[in-house]
Design an enzyme around this catalytic site. Structure first.
Site, PDB file in Angstrom:
ATOM      1  N   LEU A 184       0.756  -1.253   0.106  1.00 47.75           N
ATOM      2  CA  LEU A 184      -0.061  -0.120   0.049  1.00 47.75           C
ATOM      3  C   LEU A 184       0.923   1.097   0.029  1.00 47.75           C
ATOM      4  CD1 LEU A 184      -2.727   1.485   0.404  1.00 47.75           C
ATOM      5  CD2 LEU A 184      -2.444   1.075   2.873  1.00 47.75           C
ATOM      6  N   THR A 185       1.880   1.404   0.871  1.00 49.09           N
ATOM      7  CA  THR A 185       2.622   2.526   1.132  1.00 49.09           C
ATOM      8  C   THR A 185       3.480   2.996  -0.078  1.00 49.09           C
ATOM      9  OG1 THR A 185       2.799   2.016   3.426  1.00 49.09           O
ATOM     10  CG2 THR A 185       4.349   3.540   2.685  1.00 49.09           C
TER      11      THR A 185
ATOM     12  N   GLN B   3      12.866   0.948  42.751  1.00 44.57           N
ATOM     13  CA  GLN B   3      12.657  -0.063  41.711  1.00 44.57           C
ATOM     14  C   GLN B   3      11.459  -0.622  41.309  1.00 44.57           C
ATOM     15  OE1 GLN B   3      15.505  -0.436  40.138  1.00 44.57           O
ATOM     16  NE2 GLN B   3      15.369  -2.251  39.033  1.00 44.57           N
ATOM     17  N   GLN B   4      10.580  -0.881  42.670  1.00 39.36           N
ATOM     18  CA  GLN B   4       9.163  -1.459  42.584  1.00 39.36           C
ATOM     19  C   GLN B   4       8.487  -0.479  41.798  1.00 39.36           C
ATOM     20  OE1 GLN B   4       8.096  -1.993  46.506  1.00 39.36           O
ATOM     21  NE2 GLN B   4       9.980  -3.403  47.064  1.00 39.36           N
ATOM     22  N   TYR B   5       8.564   0.646  42.078  1.00 39.66           N
ATOM     23  CA  TYR B   5       7.748   1.875  41.473  1.00 39.66           C
ATOM     24  C   TYR B   5       7.880   2.098  40.053  1.00 39.66           C
ATOM     25  CZ  TYR B   5       5.410   6.449  40.652  1.00 39.66           C
ATOM     26  OH  TYR B   5       4.544   7.242  40.204  1.00 39.66           O
TER      27      TYR B   5
ATOM     28  N   GLU C  93       0.506  -0.354   9.876  1.00 39.67           N
ATOM     29  CA  GLU C  93      -0.813  -0.811   9.991  1.00 39.67           C
ATOM     30  C   GLU C  93      -1.664   0.409  10.656  1.00 39.67           C
ATOM     31  OE1 GLU C  93      -1.631  -4.602  10.056  1.00 39.67           O
ATOM     32  OE2 GLU C  93       0.071  -4.976   9.273  1.00 39.67           O
TER      33      GLU C  93
ATOM     34  N   ARG D  23      20.054  -9.044  41.482  1.00 39.75           N
ATOM     35  CA  ARG D  23      21.074  -8.128  41.332  1.00 39.75           C
ATOM     36  C   ARG D  23      20.990  -7.484  42.904  1.00 39.75           C
ATOM     37  NH1 ARG D  23      25.612  -6.354  38.945  1.00 39.75           N
ATOM     38  NH2 ARG D  23      25.875  -4.509  38.924  1.00 39.75           N
TER      39      ARG D  23
HETATM   40  C1  LIG Z   1       8.946  -2.023   9.668  1.00 44.78           C
HETATM   41  C2  LIG Z   1       7.848  -1.388   8.856  1.00 44.78           C
HETATM   42  C3  LIG Z   1       7.281  -2.472   7.931  1.00 44.78           C
HETATM   43  C4  LIG Z   1       6.078  -1.986   7.029  1.00 44.78           C
HETATM   44  N1  LIG Z   1       5.519  -2.878   6.126  1.00 44.78           N
HETATM   45  C5  LIG Z   1       4.613  -2.263   5.391  1.00 44.78           C
HETATM   46  C6  LIG Z   1       4.051  -3.166   4.492  1.00 44.78           C
HETATM   47  O1  LIG Z   1       4.122  -4.537   4.520  1.00 44.78           O
HETATM   48  N2  LIG Z   1       3.139  -2.684   3.495  1.00 44.78           N
HETATM   49  C7  LIG Z   1       2.887  -1.331   3.428  1.00 44.78           C
HETATM   50  O2  LIG Z   1       2.095  -1.167   2.432  1.00 44.78           O
HETATM   51  N3  LIG Z   1       3.450  -0.498   4.352  1.00 44.78           N
HETATM   52  C8  LIG Z   1       4.461  -1.048   5.172  1.00 44.78           C
HETATM   53  N4  LIG Z   1       4.740  -0.216   6.019  1.00 44.78           N
HETATM   54  C9  LIG Z   1       4.807   1.448   6.035  1.00 44.78           C
HETATM   55  C10 LIG Z   1       3.884   1.916   7.056  1.00 44.78           C
HETATM   56  O3  LIG Z   1       2.792   1.314   6.906  1.00 44.78           O
HETATM   57  C11 LIG Z   1       3.922   3.556   6.971  1.00 44.78           C
HETATM   58  O4  LIG Z   1       5.365   3.791   7.224  1.00 44.78           O
HETATM   59  C12 LIG Z   1       2.831   4.339   8.038  1.00 44.78           C
HETATM   60  O5  LIG Z   1       1.549   3.962   7.319  1.00 44.78           O
HETATM   61  C13 LIG Z   1       3.207   5.569   8.040  1.00 44.78           C
HETATM   62  O6  LIG Z   1       3.172   6.239   6.696  1.00 44.78           O
HETATM   63  P1  LIG Z   1       4.381   7.071   6.471  1.00 44.78           P
HETATM   64  O7  LIG Z   1       5.585   6.344   6.686  1.00 44.78           O
HETATM   65  O8  LIG Z   1       4.389   7.509   5.042  1.00 44.78           O
HETATM   66  O9  LIG Z   1       4.425   8.263   7.406  1.00 44.78           O
HETATM   67  P2  LIG Z   1       3.527   9.736   7.290  1.00 44.78           P
HETATM   68  O10 LIG Z   1       2.118   9.428   6.938  1.00 44.78           O
HETATM   69  O11 LIG Z   1       4.314  10.615   6.172  1.00 44.78           O
HETATM   70  O12 LIG Z   1       3.689  10.448   8.544  1.00 44.78           O
HETATM   71  C14 LIG Z   1       4.462  11.164   9.055  1.00 44.78           C
HETATM   72  C15 LIG Z   1       4.357  12.083  10.330  1.00 44.78           C
HETATM   73  O13 LIG Z   1       3.173  12.798  10.391  1.00 44.78           O
HETATM   74  C16 LIG Z   1       2.099  12.545  11.145  1.00 44.78           C
HETATM   75  N5  LIG Z   1       0.737  12.558  10.321  1.00 44.78           N
HETATM   76  C17 LIG Z   1       0.465  12.346   9.328  1.00 44.78           C
HETATM   77  N6  LIG Z   1      -0.855  12.782   8.677  1.00 44.78           N
HETATM   78  C18 LIG Z   1      -1.155  13.155   9.816  1.00 44.78           C
HETATM   79  C19 LIG Z   1      -2.425  14.028  10.244  1.00 44.78           C
HETATM   80  N7  LIG Z   1      -3.477  13.982   9.139  1.00 44.78           N
HETATM   81  N8  LIG Z   1      -2.535  14.837  11.176  1.00 44.78           N
HETATM   82  C20 LIG Z   1      -1.462  14.632  12.204  1.00 44.78           C
HETATM   83  N9  LIG Z   1      -0.482  14.120  11.813  1.00 44.78           N
HETATM   84  C21 LIG Z   1      -0.111  13.453  10.654  1.00 44.78           C
HETATM   85  C22 LIG Z   1       2.167  11.181  11.517  1.00 44.78           C
HETATM   86  O14 LIG Z   1       1.614  10.748  12.748  1.00 44.78           O
HETATM   87  C23 LIG Z   1       3.629  10.720  11.299  1.00 44.78           C
HETATM   88  O15 LIG Z   1       4.209  11.187  12.602  1.00 44.78           O
HETATM   89  C24 LIG Z   1       6.011  -0.658   6.906  1.00 44.78           C
HETATM   90  C25 LIG Z   1       6.715   0.125   7.724  1.00 44.78           C
HETATM   91  C26 LIG Z   1       7.514  -0.245   8.492  1.00 44.78           C
HETATM   92  C27 LIG Z   1       8.367   0.718   9.340  1.00 44.78           C
END
Ligand SMILES: Cc1cc2nc3c(=O)[nH]c(=O)nc-3n(C[C@H](O)[C@H](O)[C@H](O)COP(=O)(O)OP(=O)(O)OC[C@H]3O[C@@H](n4cnc5c(N)ncnc54)[C@H](O)[C@@H]3O)c2cc1C
Length: 535
Positions: free
Chosen positions: A168-169, A363-365, A459, A343
């Site tokens: 998707l991304t 540590q408990q806290y 996700e 420890r």
């Molecule tokens: C280890 C890993 C595995 C992944 N696997 C997959 C995969 O298998 N398939 C896939 O498709 N993707 C995958 N991804 C991608 C992942 O789903 C995206 O990174 C995620 O959806 C965030 O999108 P972005 O990185 O473009 O961040 P952006 O959307 O650019 O966000 C950047 C920042 O802007 C903020 N932001 C964005 N929009 C708004 C808003 N409207 N209001 C306020 N704040 C906002 C966000 O909170 C974030 O802090 C993976 C990512 C990682 C790190």
């Protein structure tokens, strides 16, 4: 008694009374923890059974016992990136061969899905994410969004002949899914789609399994039909690599994202398509379809709602992620609590003896609230996992689950951030609570911290997800919703009594009354309404 399973696995006969099963509850070796274990005011075995249930515990131990014996499941400290990838790939295939929890088990005992997931994540996140992508997210999206036209692929997945990814991304767009720019143009003459990446910023990226191993990907692209008419974002099944050689097909430029902070067993990748043709049948057509002439039809008229329906797999993914964070935090808290009990630093004046650091209140806290969070996460993940499985099962029988589906989407959008942030903060505190030794790679805490970290982003990025849950609550109020009807899972049905709850005053006078779960729940409900009304 030892028997061989159909998969050649050594299986010892289960001991009828779980409390007598030494493989599940072995005698503890004597050591510094003994003193604390003897002081326990409850039976830890009973606690385990109450929290998890016997069938959950038995399945987990069955998986762990197999892993303990298997040569390819032994730890290999110091592995480089290639070796880490190779082993995660090999282990996920081995896991598939064992069929600990296949389709039949899912249909017969669906609630054990959670136990199986938690068993494998306890071993290694990378292997488990790869396994989950290829046996869960990829096929379930294909089945739930596709039609019978794609049945041959489902059969191949069941035989482990193809490996899938979920793309998707893009480089320029993540959270803003509607902004994706990969194109799928329908060619009427050849009845094919032409998948094309207009520029590098539209390359699909971060996709798990795509870097080196997947043969197919579910790719989200903007659909264009004749006369360049745009029909919104749709999902397509796209062949990426040859099933035998794993070489990419002409028109597909695919690569590896490289080393990450964690989860390095997963080959996250990027891909660009150059006028790449796929058959018309490869459109996942549940949310919208076209005929041979390219006329588009969909039962869902609103493009946003259509996309929401086709991204349903992400909602399931969020529920699963919540369950994973429980695994990460419980491991970290166990390591740190045991360490704190062993420890010793400082002691009584004029004595060479020293106190275990767990005796210090600070540590408990620092540790015990995270232990409490672990238990709360356990209860919450069991609940939402079970509701989600029930929902899927009802969906199979054709029951209308739209209301519960919306509620699970909203609740998982809140629970995933809360759980993953709790695990993130808890693991870090555990690392610090172990002092310098916690910083050693062999403590396992760094790996847990880094592997869990990605849960905050994929996700659905946490900060934006939490807004989705808030939007749901606000829209309920704006639309004067019937709070009982919109909440079959009873998460917000208490809002029907909002006026009475808001007028109520706390009647608790003793600490015991304050800590009564019912009173705590009343206070939480009051606070939720108070915040909600102020908007
Ligand atoms: C280890 C890993 C595995 C992944 N696997 C997959 C995969 O298998 N398939 C896939 O498709 N993707 C995958 N991804 C991608 C992942 O789903 C995206 O990174 C995620 O959806 C965030 O999108 P972005 O990185 O473009 O961040 P952006 O959307 O650019 O966000 C950047 C920042 O802007 C903020 N932001 C964005 N929009 C708004 C808003 N409207 N209001 C306020 N704040 C906002 C966000 O909170 C974030 O802090 C993976 C990512 C990682 C790190």
């Amino acid at each position: 008694m030892v028997a061989l399973s159909t998969n050649g696995r050594r299986e010892e006969k289960a001991v009828a009374n779980i409390y007598d099963d030494k493989r599940i509850f072995p005698d503890f070796r004597s050591g510094p923890l003994e003193e604390y274990r003897e002081r326990a005011s409850f039976c830890y075995k009973r606690m385990n059974v109450v929290l998890e249930g016997e069938d959950h515990i038995r399945l987990k131990h069955k998986v762990w016992q197999w892993m303990e014996q298997h040569p390819d499941y032994q730890r290999e400290p110091g592995s480089d990136l290639e070796r880490t990838r190779e082993m995660a790939n090999k282990r996920q295939h081995l896991l598939w061969e064992q069929q600990f929890y296949g389709v039949n088990e899912y249909l017969g005992t669906p609630h054990l899905l959670l136990a199986f997931g938690q068993a494998i994540f306890s071993y290694d996140f990378s292997t488990s994410v790869k396994f989950g992508l290829s046996t869960g997210m990829f096929p379930s999206t294909l089945v739930s969004n596709g039609s019978g036209r794609l049945g041959k692929y489902v059969a191949k997945i069941a035989d482990n002949r193809i490996l899938g990814a979920y793309a998707l991304t893009e480089i320029s767009h993540g959270t803003n899914a509607l902004g994706m720019r990969t194109r799928a143009t329908y060619d009427v003459k050849r009845e094919e789609f032409i998948i094309h990446t207009p520029d590098f910023e539209a390359a699909k990226c971060w996709v798990g399994n795509l870097g080196k191993t997947c043969t197919h990907a579910i790719v989200y692209a903007q659909l264009y039909v004749p006369d360049d008419k745009h029909q919104g974002l749709q999902a397509f099944l796209v062949p990426i690599r040859d099933e035998r050689t794993l070489l990419p097909f002409p028109g597909v430029t695919v690569g590896d994202m490289g080393e990450k902070i964690g989860l390095n067993g997963i080959d996250n990748g990027f891909v660009m398509f150059n006028q790449y043709r796929i058959p018309k049948a490869n459109l996942l057509s549940k949310t919208g379809d076209i005929d041979a002439q390219g006329n588009y039809t969909s039962k869902i008229k609103d493009e946003r709602k259509r996309l929401g329906a086709s991204l349903g797999a992400l909602s399931v993914g969020r529920v699963n992620i919540t369950a994973i964070t429980y695994v990460a935090l419980s491991k970290a808290v166990t390591i740190a609590t045991r360490y704190a009990a062993s420890r010793r630093q400082f002691g009584p004046t004029n004595s060479p003896a020293e106190w275990p650091v767990i005796e210090y209140q600070s540590q408990q806290y620092r540790l015990i609230p995270h232990l409490a969070t672990t238990i709360a996460l356990r209860v919450a993940t069991l609940w939402i996992g079970k509701e989600n499985v029930d929902l899927t099962m009802k969906g199979f029988t054709g029951e209308d689950t739209s209301q519960a589906g919306m509620e699970i989407h909203a609740i998982s959008s809140a629970l995933k951030p809360v759980a993953t942030w709790a695990a993130r903060d808890g693991i870090q505190e555990c690392r610090e609570a172990c002092g310098g030794h916690g910083y050693l790679k062999s403590s396992g805490l760094g790996e847990l911290r880094n592997d869990n970290d990605a849960n905050c982003t994929y996700e659905g990025e946490n900060n934006t997800l939490i807004q989705q849950a808030s939007n749901w609550l606000i829209s309920l109020r704006r639309n004067n919703a019937d709070f009982v009807a919109v909440s079959p899972l009873e998460t917000v049905s208490f809002l029907k009594d909002m006026d009475t709850i808001l007028q109520s005053k706390g009647q608790e006078h003793t600490p015991a009354q304050v800590l009564d779960p019912l009173n705590l729940l009343n206070a939480l409900n009051w606070l939720t309404i108070w915040h909600w009304i102020r908007r």
